[in-house]
Design a protein around this motif. Sequence first.
Motif, short mmCIF file in Angstrom:
data_model
loop_
_atom_site.label_atom_id
_atom_site.label_comp_id
_atom_site.label_asym_id
_atom_site.label_seq_id
_atom_site.Cartn_x
_atom_site.Cartn_y
_atom_site.Cartn_z
N HIS A 50 6.04 -0.95 -6.61
CA HIS A 50 5.67 -2.37 -6.55
C HIS A 50 5.33 -2.78 -7.98
O HIS A 50 4.32 -2.35 -8.53
CB HIS A 50 4.47 -2.58 -5.63
N VAL A 51 6.19 -3.58 -8.60
CA VAL A 51 6.06 -3.92 -10.02
C VAL A 51 5.50 -5.33 -10.17
O VAL A 51 6.03 -6.28 -9.60
CB VAL A 51 7.42 -3.82 -10.74
N GLU A 52 4.43 -5.44 -10.94
CA GLU A 52 3.91 -6.74 -11.32
C GLU A 52 4.01 -6.90 -12.83
O GLU A 52 4.00 -5.89 -13.56
CB GLU A 52 2.47 -6.92 -10.84
N MET A 53 4.07 -8.14 -13.29
CA MET A 53 4.31 -8.41 -14.71
C MET A 53 3.27 -9.36 -15.27
O MET A 53 2.86 -10.30 -14.59
CB MET A 53 5.71 -9.00 -14.90
N ARG A 54 2.87 -9.11 -16.50
CA ARG A 54 2.04 -10.04 -17.26
C ARG A 54 2.69 -10.17 -18.63
O ARG A 54 3.15 -9.18 -19.21
CB ARG A 54 0.60 -9.54 -17.40
N HIS A 55 2.68 -11.39 -19.17
CA HIS A 55 3.47 -11.64 -20.37
C HIS A 55 2.63 -11.91 -21.62
O HIS A 55 3.13 -12.41 -22.61
CB HIS A 55 4.44 -12.79 -20.11
N SER A 56 1.36 -11.55 -21.56
CA SER A 56 0.52 -11.59 -22.75
C SER A 56 -0.48 -10.44 -22.67
O SER A 56 -0.80 -9.95 -21.57
CB SER A 56 -0.24 -12.93 -22.85
N VAL A 114 4.21 10.89 -16.49
CA VAL A 114 2.83 10.50 -16.82
C VAL A 114 1.98 10.36 -15.57
O VAL A 114 0.79 10.68 -15.58
CB VAL A 114 2.77 9.21 -17.67
N THR A 115 2.56 9.90 -14.47
CA THR A 115 1.77 9.79 -13.24
C THR A 115 1.52 11.15 -12.63
O THR A 115 0.45 11.39 -12.06
CB THR A 115 2.47 8.87 -12.21
N ARG A 116 2.48 12.06 -12.78
CA ARG A 116 2.29 13.42 -12.25
C ARG A 116 1.18 14.13 -13.02
O ARG A 116 0.34 14.81 -12.44
CB ARG A 116 3.60 14.19 -12.37
N ARG A 117 1.15 13.95 -14.35
CA ARG A 117 0.10 14.58 -15.15
C ARG A 117 -1.27 14.04 -14.78
O ARG A 117 -2.25 14.77 -14.75
CB ARG A 117 0.36 14.34 -16.64
N ALA A 118 -1.34 12.73 -14.50
CA ALA A 118 -2.63 12.13 -14.17
C ALA A 118 -3.18 12.67 -12.86
O ALA A 118 -4.39 12.69 -12.65
CB ALA A 118 -2.48 10.61 -14.08
N LYS A 119 -2.29 13.13 -12.00
CA LYS A 119 -2.73 13.62 -10.69
C LYS A 119 -2.89 15.14 -10.66
O LYS A 119 -3.30 15.69 -9.64
CB LYS A 119 -1.71 13.22 -9.63
N VAL A 120 -2.59 15.81 -11.76
CA VAL A 120 -2.54 17.27 -11.73
C VAL A 120 -3.88 17.89 -11.37
O VAL A 120 -3.93 18.97 -10.81
CB VAL A 120 -2.05 17.82 -13.10
N ALA A 121 -4.98 17.19 -11.66
CA ALA A 121 -6.29 17.76 -11.36
C ALA A 121 -6.92 17.20 -10.09
O ALA A 121 -8.08 17.45 -9.82
CB ALA A 121 -7.25 17.52 -12.53
N TRP A 166 -3.80 0.71 -10.44
CA TRP A 166 -2.39 0.86 -10.76
C TRP A 166 -2.02 2.34 -10.84
O TRP A 166 -2.83 3.16 -11.25
CB TRP A 166 -2.08 0.19 -12.11
N GLU A 167 -0.79 2.62 -10.46
CA GLU A 167 -0.26 3.97 -10.63
C GLU A 167 -0.04 4.25 -12.11
O GLU A 167 -0.28 5.34 -12.60
CB GLU A 167 1.08 4.08 -9.89
N ALA A 168 0.41 3.23 -12.84
CA ALA A 168 0.67 3.36 -14.27
C ALA A 168 0.87 1.99 -14.87
O ALA A 168 1.14 1.00 -14.17
CB ALA A 168 1.90 4.23 -14.52
N GLU A 218 0.82 -1.20 0.00
CA GLU A 218 0.00 0.00 0.00
C GLU A 218 0.86 1.25 0.00
O GLU A 218 0.46 2.29 -0.48
CB GLU A 218 -0.92 -0.01 1.23
N ALA A 219 2.07 1.16 0.60
CA ALA A 219 2.94 2.33 0.71
C ALA A 219 3.69 2.61 -0.57
O ALA A 219 4.25 3.68 -0.75
CB ALA A 219 3.95 2.12 1.85
N THR A 220 3.72 1.65 -1.50
CA THR A 220 4.45 1.82 -2.74
C THR A 220 3.51 2.15 -3.89
O THR A 220 2.31 2.05 -3.79
CB THR A 220 5.24 0.54 -3.08
N LYS A 221 4.13 2.56 -4.99
CA LYS A 221 3.36 2.90 -6.20
C LYS A 221 3.30 1.65 -7.08
O LYS A 221 4.32 1.13 -7.49
CB LYS A 221 4.06 4.07 -6.90
N ARG A 222 2.08 1.22 -7.40
CA ARG A 222 1.88 -0.04 -8.10
C ARG A 222 1.94 0.17 -9.62
O ARG A 222 1.17 0.95 -10.16
CB ARG A 222 0.56 -0.68 -7.69
N VAL A 223 2.84 -0.53 -10.27
CA VAL A 223 3.04 -0.43 -11.72
C VAL A 223 2.89 -1.81 -12.34
O VAL A 223 3.46 -2.79 -11.83
CB VAL A 223 4.43 0.16 -12.05
#
Length: 236
Positions: free
Chosen positions: A33-39, A121-128, A52-54, A5-10
């Motif tokens: 916090h990085v998760e991966m999907r391969h398809s 890109v994450t900063r722009r998403a939060k600008v508003a 997700w953060e991004a 919860e304390a990290t940014k999920r990507v």
Amino acid sequence: MTEQEATKRVLVIDDDRKLCGLIADYLSPLGYHVEMRHSGSEGLEAALEEEWEALILDVMMPGMDGFEVLRELRKTSQVPVLMLTAMGEEADRIVGLELGADDYLPKTFSTRELLARLRAVTRRAKVATPVEDPATVDLVSDGLIVNEAVHTAILDDKPLDLTALEFAILVTLMKAKGRVKTREQLIEDVSERKFDIFDRSIDVHISALRKKLGEDAREPRFIKTVRAVGYQFVSK
């Protein structure tokens, strides 16, 4: 608060497992916090089911490619998306941006550039995101009502589904109150990073925004092109 919860999920969606691992190894010590999907299909499912953060999304994947993932994703989600292109081809970048990608990187990227683009890109998403009273005065013009605090845009009583960057461009132009904004000024105002002077991405985002506004570029209702200079919001 848990560590996750304390990290940014990507979420990284790429069939190149080695590259995914390298991205995770680089971002994890920096608070991601990085998760991966391969398809593409698995990536789309994860993107829609969780917060997700991004997203970092590869263009070329077998089966469902990155463009198809993005097309389906944008039907319901405006999560920031950073696309990866194998060769940095302009055609891939233009298609991705038109489908709603927030930015792109060639797969020859440096880790420092990846981090800079991801933060942008994450900063722009939060600008508003509201930081004060959400009853901030609306920006209003000819049936268009934009509230920056709550990130809403309504045209002729119908809500507009804008990406974070499209919304930022619209707000910037409306706040200029009829003054011409050069491409460089728009890029500086909404992107918080330097673009190559030949980068056509701002024009692509303007084009996408115009489509959502129902604009005819020859007889603009809202956004006028000032030849060889930039863009102007037609104030009414």
